[in-house]
Write an enzyme that holds these catalytic residues in place. Structure first.
Site, PDB file in Angstrom:
ATOM      1  CE  LYS A   1      -6.050 -10.464   4.171  1.00 21.43           C
ATOM      2  NZ  LYS A   1      -5.404 -10.306   5.440  1.00 21.43           N
TER       3      LYS A   1
ATOM      4  CG  ASP B   1      -0.707  -7.819   3.245  1.00 22.41           C
ATOM      5  OD1 ASP B   1      -0.321  -6.987   2.677  1.00 22.41           O
ATOM      6  OD2 ASP B   1      -0.250  -9.091   3.128  1.00 22.41           O
TER       7      ASP B   1
END
Length: 216
Positions: free
Chosen positions: A121, A139
């Site tokens: 991420k 997220d």
């Protein structure tokens, strides 16, 4: 509405309403962005932006931070979530940048993930923000909003599954922007507990709103 039409409506609205979305993390260099994103894990951008000015003043480059001590870094970031682990990550990634990458933040996704504290991420955020690469960082906001809108299936259980579905359907030139579109919409409109559906401008293609307004 087909999935293709839903994605087209999503891109069409946001490219007009928010043509140049930006990260809300404050940074002035690739190194500062990496540090800020690592710190932002399970913490708000607002909190990180309060912490980083003093941190970046003390450690403006990976060279400076690599020479710093755990206690010095910890003291400056103690108000963020998991300051102990993050202090170790910042020391480790700074040393690796100096020793393995000539003092420069690596450009390649796979190299970024070698840095301590940098997972998929975080690497996606860095390459999309710095280099406009078609990388989708997922997220909690992206995960929630993409499902509510019906952009991804409800059976997508992991961030990677959501990422793959989004990237598959969003044109490459908009992927790095779509990451911010979904985050900002989730942060200010499509809230987790009480989404502001009455204020939302995209209910016309939202599956959550469709179900909410037609419960039967």
């Amino acid at each position: 509405m087909t999935k293709k039409e839903r994605f087209e409506a999503f891109v069409s609205y946001f490219k007009e309403a928010f043509p140049e979305p930006q990260t809300e993390l404050n940074y002035n260099s690739p190194f500062e962005l990496v540090v800020a994103v690592v710190l932002s894990a399970q913490c708000t951008d607002v909190r990180i932006n309060k912490v980083t000015p003093a941190l970046f003043k003390a450690f403006p480059t990976p060279e400076h931070m690599a020479a710093g001590t755990f206690d010095e870094i910890f003291e400056l970031i103690r108000s963020v979530s998991y300051p102990n682990n993050k202090s170790k990550h910042l020391m480790g990634l700074s040393k690796m940048i100096m020793e393995d990458f000539g003092g420069e933040v690596p450009h390649r996704h796979e190299d970024l993930q070698k840095l301590p504290g940098v997972g998929r991420k975080t690497a996606n955020v860095v390459v999309s923000v710095l280099y406009n690469q078609p990388a989708m960082a997922v997220d909690t906001h992206v995960f929630r909003v993409s499902k509510r809108l019906g952009l991804v299936t409800q059976t997508a259980k992991t961030p990677l599954e959501v990422e793959k579905q989004l990237v598959r359907h969003i044109p490459n030139e908009y992927v790095h922007k779509a990451h911010h579109w979904l985050i900002l919409h989730g942060r200010y409109v499509c809230l987790a507990r009480k989404p502001k559906c009455e204020e939302c401008k995209i209910t016309h293609f939202c599956k959550y709103w469709e179900k909410k307004s037609n419960p039967t």
